[in-house]
Design a protein around this motif. Structure first.
Motif, PDB file in Angstrom:
ATOM      1  N   PHE A  67      10.015   5.658   4.533  1.00  0.00           N
ATOM      2  CA  PHE A  67       9.010   4.602   4.364  1.00  0.00           C
ATOM      3  C   PHE A  67       8.036   4.629   5.542  1.00  0.00           C
ATOM      4  CE2 PHE A  67      11.723   1.375   1.720  1.00  0.00           C
ATOM      5  CZ  PHE A  67      12.036   2.392   0.836  1.00  0.00           C
ATOM      6  N   THR A  68       6.792   4.245   5.264  1.00  0.00           N
ATOM      7  CA  THR A  68       5.787   4.139   6.302  1.00  0.00           C
ATOM      8  C   THR A  68       5.004   2.847   6.129  1.00  0.00           C
ATOM      9  OG1 THR A  68       5.543   6.557   6.406  1.00  0.00           O
ATOM     10  CG2 THR A  68       3.797   5.221   7.399  1.00  0.00           C
ATOM     11  N   ILE A  69       4.948   2.048   7.188  1.00  0.00           N
ATOM     12  CA  ILE A  69       4.144   0.834   7.167  1.00  0.00           C
ATOM     13  C   ILE A  69       2.811   1.129   7.852  1.00  0.00           C
ATOM     14  CG2 ILE A  69       5.138  -0.064   9.329  1.00  0.00           C
ATOM     15  CD1 ILE A  69       4.906  -2.887   8.093  1.00  0.00           C
ATOM     16  N   SER A  70       1.746   0.574   7.303  1.00  0.00           N
ATOM     17  CA  SER A  70       0.424   0.777   7.889  1.00  0.00           C
ATOM     18  C   SER A  70      -0.419  -0.465   7.620  1.00  0.00           C
ATOM     19  CB  SER A  70      -0.241   2.022   7.322  1.00  0.00           C
ATOM     20  OG  SER A  70      -0.446   1.901   5.926  1.00  0.00           O
ATOM     21  N   ARG A  71      -1.564  -0.515   8.276  1.00  0.00           N
ATOM     22  CA  ARG A  71      -2.442  -1.671   8.112  1.00  0.00           C
ATOM     23  C   ARG A  71      -3.883  -1.222   8.054  1.00  0.00           C
ATOM     24  NH1 ARG A  71      -0.929  -5.365  12.865  1.00  0.00           N
ATOM     25  NH2 ARG A  71      -2.859  -6.469  12.363  1.00  0.00           N
ATOM     26  N   ASP A  72      -4.674  -1.946   7.258  1.00  0.00           N
ATOM     27  CA  ASP A  72      -6.112  -1.747   7.188  1.00  0.00           C
ATOM     28  C   ASP A  72      -6.734  -3.070   7.606  1.00  0.00           C
ATOM     29  OD1 ASP A  72      -8.807  -1.529   6.500  1.00  0.00           O
ATOM     30  OD2 ASP A  72      -8.387  -0.233   4.794  1.00  0.00           O
ATOM     31  N   ASN A  73      -7.155  -3.140   8.851  1.00  0.00           N
ATOM     32  CA  ASN A  73      -7.665  -4.410   9.372  1.00  0.00           C
ATOM     33  C   ASN A  73      -8.934  -4.862   8.653  1.00  0.00           C
ATOM     34  OD1 ASN A  73      -5.571  -4.555  11.288  1.00  0.00           O
ATOM     35  ND2 ASN A  73      -6.743  -3.326  12.751  1.00  0.00           N
ATOM     36  N   ALA A  74      -9.744  -3.922   8.244  1.00  0.00           N
ATOM     37  CA  ALA A  74     -10.994  -4.266   7.558  1.00  0.00           C
ATOM     38  C   ALA A  74     -10.730  -4.937   6.214  1.00  0.00           C
ATOM     39  CB  ALA A  74     -11.841  -3.024   7.370  1.00  0.00           C
ATOM     40  N   LYS A  75      -9.607  -4.589   5.582  1.00  0.00           N
ATOM     41  CA  LYS A  75      -9.266  -5.160   4.273  1.00  0.00           C
ATOM     42  C   LYS A  75      -8.218  -6.265   4.383  1.00  0.00           C
ATOM     43  CE  LYS A  75     -10.256  -0.960   1.640  1.00  0.00           C
ATOM     44  NZ  LYS A  75      -9.727   0.054   0.698  1.00  0.00           N
ATOM     45  N   ASN A  76      -7.793  -6.572   5.595  1.00  0.00           N
ATOM     46  CA  ASN A  76      -6.750  -7.589   5.800  1.00  0.00           C
ATOM     47  C   ASN A  76      -5.511  -7.286   4.967  1.00  0.00           C
ATOM     48  OD1 ASN A  76      -8.432  -9.020   7.570  1.00  0.00           O
ATOM     49  ND2 ASN A  76      -9.335 -10.197   5.890  1.00  0.00           N
ATOM     50  N   THR A  77      -5.133  -6.038   4.937  1.00  0.00           N
ATOM     51  CA  THR A  77      -4.056  -5.584   4.066  1.00  0.00           C
ATOM     52  C   THR A  77      -3.058  -4.727   4.834  1.00  0.00           C
ATOM     53  OG1 THR A  77      -5.499  -5.644   2.131  1.00  0.00           O
ATOM     54  CG2 THR A  77      -3.509  -4.319   1.944  1.00  0.00           C
ATOM     55  N   VAL A  78      -1.803  -4.936   4.506  1.00  0.00           N
ATOM     56  CA  VAL A  78      -0.716  -4.118   5.052  1.00  0.00           C
ATOM     57  C   VAL A  78      -0.069  -3.376   3.894  1.00  0.00           C
ATOM     58  CG1 VAL A  78       1.495  -4.155   6.265  1.00  0.00           C
ATOM     59  CG2 VAL A  78      -0.330  -5.689   6.973  1.00  0.00           C
ATOM     60  N   TYR A  79       0.314  -2.137   4.150  1.00  0.00           N
ATOM     61  CA  TYR A  79       0.889  -1.290   3.104  1.00  0.00           C
ATOM     62  C   TYR A  79       2.309  -0.864   3.477  1.00  0.00           C
ATOM     63  CZ  TYR A  79      -4.046  -0.855   1.923  1.00  0.00           C
ATOM     64  OH  TYR A  79      -5.353  -1.123   1.601  1.00  0.00           O
ATOM     65  N   LEU A  80       3.079  -0.560   2.456  1.00  0.00           N
ATOM     66  CA  LEU A  80       4.382   0.072   2.659  1.00  0.00           C
ATOM     67  C   LEU A  80       4.465   1.252   1.693  1.00  0.00           C
ATOM     68  CD1 LEU A  80       7.086  -0.110   4.221  1.00  0.00           C
ATOM     69  CD2 LEU A  80       8.028  -1.264   2.192  1.00  0.00           C
ATOM     70  N   GLN A  81       4.339   2.444   2.247  1.00  0.00           N
ATOM     71  CA  GLN A  81       4.487   3.659   1.448  1.00  0.00           C
ATOM     72  C   GLN A  81       5.960   4.012   1.401  1.00  0.00           C
ATOM     73  OE1 GLN A  81       2.132   5.560  -0.267  1.00  0.00           O
ATOM     74  NE2 GLN A  81       3.948   6.616  -1.048  1.00  0.00           N
ATOM     75  N   MET A  82       6.499   4.085   0.200  1.00  0.00           N
ATOM     76  CA  MET A  82       7.927   4.347   0.026  1.00  0.00           C
ATOM     77  C   MET A  82       8.110   5.667  -0.712  1.00  0.00           C
ATOM     78  SD  MET A  82       9.266   0.514  -0.964  1.00  0.00           S
ATOM     79  CE  MET A  82       8.435   0.525  -2.561  1.00  0.00           C
ATOM     80  N   ASN A  83       8.712   6.631  -0.061  1.00  0.00           N
ATOM     81  CA  ASN A  83       8.974   7.945  -0.648  1.00  0.00           C
ATOM     82  C   ASN A  83      10.473   8.180  -0.764  1.00  0.00           C
ATOM     83  OD1 ASN A  83       6.168   8.448  -0.606  1.00  0.00           O
ATOM     84  ND2 ASN A  83       6.302   9.314   1.459  1.00  0.00           N
ATOM     85  N   SER A  84      10.837   9.151  -1.557  1.00  0.00           N
ATOM     86  CA  SER A  84      12.253   9.518  -1.737  1.00  0.00           C
ATOM     87  C   SER A  84      13.105   8.287  -2.031  1.00  0.00           C
ATOM     88  CB  SER A  84      12.772  10.235  -0.481  1.00  0.00           C
ATOM     89  OG  SER A  84      12.012  11.386  -0.203  1.00  0.00           O
ATOM     90  N   LEU A  85      12.643   7.507  -2.964  1.00  0.00           N
ATOM     91  CA  LEU A  85      13.329   6.249  -3.263  1.00  0.00           C
ATOM     92  C   LEU A  85      14.715   6.479  -3.839  1.00  0.00           C
ATOM     93  CD1 LEU A  85      10.262   4.282  -4.546  1.00  0.00           C
ATOM     94  CD2 LEU A  85      11.818   3.487  -2.762  1.00  0.00           C
ATOM     95  N   LYS A  86      15.612   5.572  -3.480  1.00  0.00           N
ATOM     96  CA  LYS A  86      17.011   5.639  -3.915  1.00  0.00           C
ATOM     97  C   LYS A  86      17.351   4.362  -4.700  1.00  0.00           C
ATOM     98  CE  LYS A  86      18.202   7.927   0.454  1.00  0.00           C
ATOM     99  NZ  LYS A  86      19.056   7.860   1.664  1.00  0.00           N
ATOM    100  N   PRO A  87      18.368   4.415  -5.542  1.00  0.00           N
ATOM    101  CA  PRO A  87      18.764   3.200  -6.269  1.00  0.00           C
ATOM    102  C   PRO A  87      19.067   2.031  -5.337  1.00  0.00           C
ATOM    103  CG  PRO A  87      19.807   5.120  -7.256  1.00  0.00           C
ATOM    104  CD  PRO A  87      19.116   5.605  -6.006  1.00  0.00           C
ATOM    105  N   GLU A  88      19.577   2.312  -4.153  1.00  0.00           N
ATOM    106  CA  GLU A  88      19.885   1.230  -3.209  1.00  0.00           C
ATOM    107  C   GLU A  88      18.648   0.591  -2.589  1.00  0.00           C
ATOM    108  OE1 GLU A  88      21.172   4.332  -3.236  1.00  0.00           O
ATOM    109  OE2 GLU A  88      21.483   5.092  -1.181  1.00  0.00           O
ATOM    110  N   ASP A  89      17.471   1.137  -2.863  1.00  0.00           N
ATOM    111  CA  ASP A  89      16.230   0.505  -2.430  1.00  0.00           C
ATOM    112  C   ASP A  89      15.789  -0.591  -3.408  1.00  0.00           C
ATOM    113  OD1 ASP A  89      15.116   3.757  -1.442  1.00  0.00           O
ATOM    114  OD2 ASP A  89      15.831   2.157  -0.122  1.00  0.00           O
TER     115      ASP A  89
END
Length: 119
Positions: A67-89
């Motif tokens: 997972f990777t968390i990031s932010r776009d201050n201009a859009k007032n938005t925070v993201y969570l990129q989730m890769n290789s997802l597992k059932p326990e997620d």
């Protein structure tokens, strides 16, 4: 008062990817920490990832490297990129704003977005 609105959840197969978004009602530059938490059925809410106003990040051991968390201050938005997802997620994912403009600490939460990882 900070209003947070999450989006991007859904159903995905194991090994797949999703990107969650959290839109804030005000500039996130004024918020000390933004983060993502999750709560699976029958379990307590747990931290997934946080990002500070300065851009420092922190991850739960269970999602490091996936997972990777990031932010776009201009859009007032925070993201969570989730890769290789597992059932326990599988869980409801909540956006959090944790801030202390003065001596009082404030925590704001979004309504949550469901992520289901299943074949």
């Amino acid at each position: 008062q900070v209003h947070l609105v999450e989006s991007g959840g859904g159903l995905v197969h194991p090994g797949g990817s999703l990107r969650l978004s959290c839109a804030a009602s005000q500039s996130i530059l004024s918020i000390n920490h933004m983060g993502w938490y999750r709560q699976a059925p029958g379990k307590q809410r747990e931290l997934v990832a946080t990002i500070t106003r300065g851009g420092s990040t922190n991850y739960a051991d269970s999602v490091k490297g996936r997972f990777t968390i990031s932010r776009d201050n201009a859009k007032n938005t925070v993201y969570l990129q989730m890769n290789s997802l597992k059932p326990e997620d599988t869980a409801v994912y909540y956006c959090n704003a944790h801030t202390w403009p003065g001596p009082i600490v404030y925590d704001y939460w979004g309504q949550g977005t469901q992520v289901t990882v299943s074949s």
